[in-house]
Motif scaffolding. Structure first.
Motif, short mmCIF file in Angstrom:
data_model
loop_
_atom_site.label_atom_id
_atom_site.label_comp_id
_atom_site.label_asym_id
_atom_site.label_seq_id
_atom_site.Cartn_x
_atom_site.Cartn_y
_atom_site.Cartn_z
N TYR A 111 -39.30 -3.90 27.58
CA TYR A 111 -39.47 -2.54 28.07
C TYR A 111 -38.15 -3.38 29.13
O TYR A 111 -37.59 -2.59 29.99
CB TYR A 111 -40.79 -3.21 28.89
CG TYR A 111 -41.69 -3.07 28.38
CD1 TYR A 111 -42.24 -1.58 28.47
CD2 TYR A 111 -42.82 -4.13 27.40
CE1 TYR A 111 -43.31 -0.78 27.69
CE2 TYR A 111 -44.04 -3.74 27.09
CZ TYR A 111 -44.29 -2.35 26.81
OH TYR A 111 -45.20 -1.55 26.68
N ALA A 112 -36.84 -4.01 29.29
CA ALA A 112 -36.07 -4.49 29.64
C ALA A 112 -34.86 -3.41 29.03
O ALA A 112 -34.04 -2.87 30.62
CB ALA A 112 -35.36 -5.95 29.44
N ALA A 113 -34.61 -2.51 28.61
CA ALA A 113 -33.89 -1.68 28.18
C ALA A 113 -34.41 -0.42 28.82
O ALA A 113 -33.46 0.36 29.29
CB ALA A 113 -34.13 -1.61 26.25
N LYS A 114 -35.35 -0.19 28.70
CA LYS A 114 -35.84 1.23 29.28
C LYS A 114 -35.36 0.69 30.87
O LYS A 114 -35.76 1.78 31.11
CB LYS A 114 -37.70 0.90 29.14
CG LYS A 114 -38.71 1.27 27.64
CD LYS A 114 -38.52 3.01 27.59
CE LYS A 114 -38.98 3.30 26.07
NZ LYS A 114 -39.29 4.17 26.29
N ALA A 115 -36.05 -0.34 31.44
CA ALA A 115 -36.03 -0.28 32.78
C ALA A 115 -34.19 -0.27 32.89
O ALA A 115 -33.57 0.03 34.16
CB ALA A 115 -36.36 -1.93 33.31
N LEU A 145 -29.68 -9.87 32.22
CA LEU A 145 -31.54 -10.97 32.36
C LEU A 145 -31.84 -10.94 33.93
O LEU A 145 -33.26 -11.45 33.30
CB LEU A 145 -30.30 -12.01 32.33
CG LEU A 145 -29.65 -12.75 31.78
CD1 LEU A 145 -28.58 -13.99 32.28
CD2 LEU A 145 -30.88 -13.64 30.37
N LYS A 146 -31.49 -10.16 33.93
CA LYS A 146 -32.39 -9.99 35.79
C LYS A 146 -33.99 -8.93 35.43
O LYS A 146 -34.55 -8.88 35.71
CB LYS A 146 -32.19 -9.48 36.90
CG LYS A 146 -31.07 -10.23 37.20
CD LYS A 146 -30.39 -9.33 38.15
CE LYS A 146 -29.20 -10.46 39.78
NZ LYS A 146 -28.40 -9.66 39.96
N ALA A 147 -33.36 -7.80 34.98
CA ALA A 147 -34.19 -6.84 34.35
C ALA A 147 -35.50 -7.69 32.81
O ALA A 147 -36.81 -7.64 33.25
CB ALA A 147 -33.43 -5.85 32.98
N LEU A 148 -34.61 -8.48 31.89
CA LEU A 148 -35.80 -9.01 30.61
C LEU A 148 -36.96 -10.42 31.47
O LEU A 148 -37.92 -10.42 31.25
CB LEU A 148 -35.00 -10.08 30.50
CG LEU A 148 -34.42 -9.77 28.87
CD1 LEU A 148 -33.16 -9.76 28.05
CD2 LEU A 148 -34.82 -9.45 27.96
N GLN A 149 -36.23 -10.52 32.99
CA GLN A 149 -37.50 -11.23 33.79
C GLN A 149 -37.82 -10.84 34.96
O GLN A 149 -38.64 -12.03 36.24
CB GLN A 149 -36.31 -12.85 34.45
CG GLN A 149 -35.66 -13.65 32.75
CD GLN A 149 -35.07 -14.21 33.39
OE1 GLN A 149 -34.43 -15.14 34.26
NE2 GLN A 149 -34.06 -15.15 31.74
#
Length: 211
Positions: free
Chosen positions: A94-98, A140-144
């Protein structure tokens, strides 16, 4: 002449039966999940985990199948957060998508996980993503992020509704579940796609006849 006609009709009937999914090939949910598919569309979800070798072997076949579908088919993937590491990898999806790098990173990430590269935490995943056009800090921001965490919660809820405890699996319109856990007669990933094709044809016929 009549005998030949009856033989032809019988043959057509058998062919139709062969193209119709059997009840033992899939599970029908009593309460379908709202997958928010547009009117006239059929949604097909592949449920997977980056760490699953069967999913990895299935990926090229599913990708090819997805590319061959008609415009009325909406194909999507949903990572299964069925454990701590599974959830970590789902957040990577989902982070990769974002971040807008999914198309570039999905296959390499799959390869890297299967090659047992240490992609088991946010730091290592962010470092991996930094080679695909984003900074490590942004990764990191996207992952969290709250958005990614919300997606994980939605996926977890959907999996419970689907009754899935393993992957790979295919879900059609949030109602029909095809997997290989022994609850259906399907035993191979390719078999899942055969049943998916049959269910799609069935849904198209129902839409055409209004049943």
């Amino acid at each position: 002449m009549i005998k030949k006609l009856m033989t032809l009709i019988c043959g057509v009937g058998l062919a139709f039966m062969a193209l119709t999914a059997q009840a033992s090939d899939y599970k029908t949910l009593d309460t379908p999940v709202d997958v928010q598919v547009p009117a006239g569309k059929i949604k097909v979800e592949e449920i997977f985990w980056y760490g699953c070798p069967h999913c990895y072997e299935f990926e090229p076949t599913f990708t090819k199948w997805a590319a061959e579908q008609k415009d009325d088919i909406v194909v999507d993937r949903m990572p299964a957060p069925l454990g701590r590491l599974w959830a970590t990898h789902a957040r990577a999806y989902y982070a990769a998508k974002a971040l807008g790098i999914y198309d570039k990173v999905h296959e390499p990430f799959f390869n890297a996980v299967q090659q047992r590269q240490p992609l088991n935490d946010d730091e290592h995943i962010a470092e991996f993503f930094s080679h695909y056009g984003v900074s490590k800090d942004d990764a990191l921001k996207a992952l969290q992020s709250f958005g990614v965490k919300s997606q994980i919660n939605i996926a977890s809820s959907a999996l419970r509704s689907y009754g899935l405890m393993g992957v790979p699996a295919i879900v059609i319109n949030g109602k029909y579940v095809i997997n290989m856990d022994g609850s259906t007669s399907v035993t191979t990933p390719e078999g899942m796609l055969t049943v998916a094709d049959q269910l799609i044809d069935q849904l198209r016929r129902e839409a055409h006849t209004g049943k």
